[in-house]
Write an enzyme that holds these catalytic residues in place. Structure first.
Site, PDB file in Angstrom:
ATOM      1  N   GLU A 199       0.840  -1.205   0.000  1.00 57.41           N
ATOM      2  CA  GLU A 199       0.000   0.000   0.000  1.00 57.41           C
ATOM      3  C   GLU A 199       0.879   1.260   0.000  1.00 57.41           C
ATOM      4  OE1 GLU A 199      -3.172  -0.297   2.923  1.00 57.41           O
ATOM      5  OE2 GLU A 199      -3.947  -2.089   1.959  1.00 57.41           O
ATOM      6  N   GLU A 333      -4.705  -8.967  -0.132  1.00 58.69           N
ATOM      7  CA  GLU A 333      -5.430  -8.672   1.120  1.00 58.69           C
ATOM      8  C   GLU A 333      -6.902  -8.611   0.773  1.00 58.69           C
ATOM      9  OE1 GLU A 333      -4.154  -5.499   3.713  1.00 58.69           O
ATOM     10  OE2 GLU A 333      -2.035  -5.923   3.293  1.00 58.69           O
TER      11      GLU A 333
HETATM   12  O1  AHR Z   1      -4.691  -6.128   7.253  1.00 56.90           O
HETATM   13  C1  AHR Z   1      -4.576  -4.962   7.988  1.00 56.90           C
HETATM   14  C2  AHR Z   1      -3.987  -3.813   7.182  1.00 56.90           C
HETATM   15  O2  AHR Z   1      -4.844  -3.475   6.146  1.00 56.90           O
HETATM   16  C3  AHR Z   1      -2.679  -4.072   6.497  1.00 56.90           C
HETATM   17  O3  AHR Z   1      -1.586  -3.909   7.332  1.00 56.90           O
HETATM   18  C4  AHR Z   1      -2.664  -3.033   5.416  1.00 56.90           C
HETATM   19  O4  AHR Z   1      -1.923  -3.416   4.301  1.00 56.90           O
HETATM   20  C5  AHR Z   1      -4.126  -2.831   5.100  1.00 56.90           C
HETATM   21  O5  AHR Z   1      -4.471  -1.494   5.076  1.00 56.90           O
END
Ligand code: AHR
Length: 529
Positions: A199, A333
């Site tokens: 990110e 994610e």
């Molecule tokens: O999964 C929690 C967080 O969500 C991670 O650290 C980040 O990459 C995302 O914003």
């Protein structure tokens, strides 16, 4: 695109058209048509990947209890958790973050003297660094998974990341590999995936696409994998930071990275573009993870189905620059993100996991499977005790979540080949929300066995399905179904089997199978010829 791929695309288009034009009335019977002689892309086992960040009790307590713990462990790693994860055949684990990765300095987590640091992203707690590189690789070895390492682009340097990879992978007697051997591992490790930042448009350094691209090229060039067994086969795949949504800033990001990749020079390359997408409805996460009703059930499932639109949107951009689909879309994610459980540390992202999450997981896995030609890796967030977890622990206790059961039921789809399923999904309506009532995927495994995953989204009505099979003479069809009394039923340490599987079998009626799907259920069956 070859003929079979084109055919699969056509069949999938028909499938979605049927969903879109479905009548609003609930149906009594839904017909599925499956022609086993038509197979599409491979459902890469890596779409069933996990994510373990140094966050709350995900790593500490969830995986690592230390070798002196009374909790049964092997070299500090919980035996109960390892056994549970082995059973779902975890293909890869992304580590050490997340946002944490862009503040992680690997040297603090090796050798006999660990350095205590802080974890400012997640509760500001002390990070003991007792679970570091060797412990992570040992954990992977114990569960039989591959490594997906995210290197620190935000606050680290290319040199730091390059040295980490040399430490991990070289077989030559360098100072770093000698240090690795002194720390207990003389053989080089295998690293399957390298995440270049996390990110980077937000917690990873708030970079513009151009700034990130300049970093990406440097990291891609210099962070090398030296493992001799990975030079020609099983090469490490490099994943660039990709979008975090569908709005213009994200499509611009995808455009920028893919355009740069198309115009790349010999000195850098990538193999994947990440996509992060949580089912949250709105930020900050406010939906309850337990103690909700049908309204919240339908709202969350509507929101989760957006994953398909998001993948379509970014795949279309990728197709422009990469029609051969060399670059994977890595949904590294995904999952439900709810309000923290009352009384928990809000920085630890603790939430319950209900039957709704099991259905949500199945719907997302189905979406990934239908995009198998582009989505070749995905990592649910997160593996243990954090967000949409597989497992929850409390000291010596462990409980398997409804989501865990879906991953276990879906394990046979790993590396199977998509078999298109034609059906009219019907509709399920609650208030102003209308959703497809049914969802289904099919896959043919390497032994030629047909597997079907069918989800009945409707929490009130059972669905009778009639499955017409072409190209296979079914002798029997059996499997498991997962459901529970309520949409928000959960498993707890005191009641671990409220949401659990039971056996089902379809009736054979000539060339057809007849199966009753319970309300709000996920079912996986295999067909014996
Ligand atoms: O999964 C929690 C967080 O969500 C991670 O650290 C980040 O990459 C995302 O914003």
């Amino acid at each position: 695109m070859g003929q079979p791929a084109l055919l699969v695309q056509c069949l999938l288009a028909i499938h979605f058209a049927l969903i879109v034009t479905a009548p609003v009335v609930a149906q009594e019977k839904i017909e599925l048509r499956i022609d086993v002689s038509t197979t599409g892309a491979k459902i890469d086992r890596n779409i069933f990947g996990q994510f373990a960040e140094h966050l709350g009790h995900g790593v500490y307590q969830g995986i690592w209890v230390g070798p002196n713990s009374k909790i049964p462990n092997t070299r500090g790693i919980r035996n109960d958790v390892v056994a549970a994860l082995k059973a779902i055949k975890v293909p890869n684990v992304r580590w050490p973050g997340g946002c944490f990765a862009d503040e992680y300095h690997w040297r603090k987590g090796i050798g006999p003297q660990r350095v205590e640091t802080l974890n400012p992203n997640w509760g500001g707690v002390i990070e003991p660094n007792s679970f570091g590189t060797h412990e992570f690789m040992d954990f992977l070895d114990q569960i039989g998974a591959e490594a997906f390492i995210s290197v620190n682009v935000g606050s680290g340097t290319p040199q730091e990341a390059a040295e980490w990879l040399e430490y991990l992978t070289t077989a030559q007697p360098t100072t770093l590999s000698t240090e690795r051997a002194a720390n207990g591992h003389s053989a080089p490790y295998k690293i399957a995936y390298l995440g270049i930042g996390n990110e980077s448009w937000d917690c990873g350094g708030n970079m513009t696409p151009d700034y990130y691209l300049s970093q990406l090229k440097i990291y891609s060039r210099f962070v090398r994998n030296f493992n001799p067994t990975q030079q020609t086969k099983e090469q490490m795949l490099k994943i660039a930071v990709g979008p975090g949504g569908g709005e213009a800033r994200w499509t611009e990001w995808t455009e920028a990275v893919m355009k740069a990749w198309q115009n790349r020079q010999w000195s850098w390359d990538i193999n994947g573009l990440s996509l992060h997408n949580y089912t949250v409805v709105r930020w900050p996460p406010a939906f309850k993870s337990v103690g909700f009703g049908e309204t919240e059930y339908s709202q969350i499932l509507k929101s989760t189905l957006e994953m398909d639109n998001l993948i379509n949107k970014h795949s279309a951009i990728m197709d422009k620059y990469d029609p051969e689909k060399k670059i994977a879309l890595a949904v590294d994610e995904w999952g439900a993100w709810y309000a923290p459980l009352p009384g928990s540390n809000p920085g630890f992202l603790v939430q319950q996991n209900s039957l709704r999450d099991a259905i949500l997981a199945a719907l997302n896995l189905n979406i990934f499977a239908r995009h198998a030609d582009r989505v070749r890796i995905a990592n649910i967030a997160q593996m243990i005790n954090v967000l949409q977890a597989m497992i929850m622990t409390d000291k010596g206790q462990m409980v398997l979540t409804p989501t865990y059961h879906v991953f276990k039921m879906y394990a046979p789809f790993q590396d199977s080949y998509v078999v298109p399923v034609l059906f009219n999904a019907g509709t399920y309506t609650h208030g102003d929300i209308t959703l497809p009532r049914l969802d289904a995927i099919a896959g043919k495994d390497t032994a030629g066995k047909l597997w079907l995953g069918i989800t009945n989204v409707d929490p009130n009505q059972a669905v009778e399905v009639e499955i017409s099979l072409t190209g296979i003479n079914a002798k029997s069809a059996t499997g498991e179904t997962l459901t529970a009394p309520k949409v928000d039923s959960v498993n707890t340490f005191n009641s671990p089997n409220t949401v659990t599987t039971k056996s089902v079998s379809a009736k054979i009626q000539g060339r057809k199978l007849a199966l009753r799907l319970e309300p709000k259920s996920v079912t996986v069956i295999s067909v014996e010829r």
